[in-house]
Design an enzyme around this catalytic site. Structure first.
Site, short mmCIF file in Angstrom:
data_model
loop_
_atom_site.label_atom_id
_atom_site.label_comp_id
_atom_site.label_asym_id
_atom_site.label_seq_id
_atom_site.Cartn_x
_atom_site.Cartn_y
_atom_site.Cartn_z
N ASP A 60 24.24 -11.28 5.01
CA ASP A 60 24.65 -12.05 3.84
C ASP A 60 26.16 -12.00 3.63
O ASP A 60 26.78 -13.02 3.28
CB ASP A 60 23.93 -11.53 2.59
CG ASP A 60 24.31 -12.31 1.36
OD1 ASP A 60 24.15 -13.55 1.37
OD2 ASP A 60 24.76 -11.70 0.38
N MET A 75 0.80 -1.22 0.00
CA MET A 75 0.00 0.00 0.00
C MET A 75 0.84 1.28 0.00
O MET A 75 0.31 2.37 0.20
CB MET A 75 -0.96 0.02 1.20
CG MET A 75 -1.96 -1.12 1.18
SD MET A 75 -2.93 -1.10 -0.34
CE MET A 75 -3.47 -2.80 -0.37
N CYS A 76 2.15 1.16 -0.23
CA CYS A 76 3.01 2.34 -0.29
C CYS A 76 2.91 3.00 -1.65
O CYS A 76 2.86 2.33 -2.68
CB CYS A 76 4.46 1.96 -0.03
SG CYS A 76 4.87 1.81 1.70
N HIS A 77 2.93 4.32 -1.63
CA HIS A 77 2.96 5.09 -2.87
C HIS A 77 4.40 5.16 -3.37
O HIS A 77 5.34 5.14 -2.58
CB HIS A 77 2.46 6.51 -2.63
CG HIS A 77 1.01 6.57 -2.27
ND1 HIS A 77 0.56 6.35 -0.99
CD2 HIS A 77 -0.09 6.80 -3.03
CE1 HIS A 77 -0.76 6.46 -0.97
NE2 HIS A 77 -1.18 6.74 -2.20
N MET A 121 8.29 4.34 5.86
CA MET A 121 8.41 2.96 5.37
C MET A 121 9.68 2.79 4.56
O MET A 121 10.35 1.75 4.63
CB MET A 121 7.19 2.56 4.53
CG MET A 121 5.90 2.49 5.32
SD MET A 121 5.99 1.46 6.81
CE MET A 121 6.39 -0.12 6.11
N GLU A 122 10.06 3.82 3.81
CA GLU A 122 11.30 3.77 3.04
C GLU A 122 12.51 3.69 3.98
O GLU A 122 13.45 2.94 3.72
CB GLU A 122 11.39 4.99 2.12
CG GLU A 122 10.47 4.94 0.93
CD GLU A 122 8.99 5.18 1.22
OE1 GLU A 122 8.18 5.00 0.30
OE2 GLU A 122 8.63 5.56 2.36
#
Length: 161
Positions: A129, A78-80, A114-115
């Site tokens: 990793d 739901m992120c733009h 969110m970013e």
């Protein structure tokens, strides 16, 4: 499920939807997130001394963090898609951990927390990793290796001048 006025990502019938930000004014926005990966002290020493076989751990993690920030809209449903104007990454090496702080800036109609979170989690996954061979025990497990304390530290918004 019925709709809930407090839940912005659901419609009147309770179905998931992307929030309409079309009528919101553009503003300058900034978000900062942080998290850490716990490692063996010898692994952190190898990172510090640039002695990890796979290469420069922090440089690689920085690139991964920036890539994740720029592609958040592709992985969080739901992120733009927003215009990223700046990404800062900062690593701190402790005795048994690497802490990553990511600051994201944008000018637009919606925030960028969110970013920042995606940048932190991906950057820390890249560290894992890069050092997993050093962290693995005889049975193929990673005792004590963990990513933790991922959080948004700040979220700011200011009107454009």
């Amino acid at each position: 499920m019925s709709g809930n006025d407090d839940l912005t990502h659901t419609d009147e019938e309770g179905d998931v939807q992307m929030v309409d930000v079309g009528d919101k004014p553009d503003t300058a926005r900034r978000a900062v997130a942080r998290g850490e990966i716990h490692l063996a002290e010898s692994t952190v020493d190898a990172i510090r001394g640039d002695e990890v076989e796979k290469g420069d751990v922090l440089a690689t993690a920085r690139v991964g963090a920036v890539q994740a920030v720029k592609h958040t809209w592709e992985t969080i449903p739901m992120c733009h898609q927003i215009p990223i104007t700046n990404v800062d990454t900062d690593f701190e090496l402790g005795d048994d951990r690497v802490t990553l702080t990511v600051a994201v800036e944008t000018t637009g109609k919606t925030g960028c927390e969110m970013e920042a979170l995606e940048g932190v989690t991906t950057g820390l996954n890249v560290v894992w990793d890069m050092v997993k061979a050093a962290e693995k025990d005889e049975s193929g497990n990673y005792p004590g290796t963990r990513i933790s304390d991922v959080e948004v530290l700040t979220k700011e918004k200011r009107a454009l001048e």
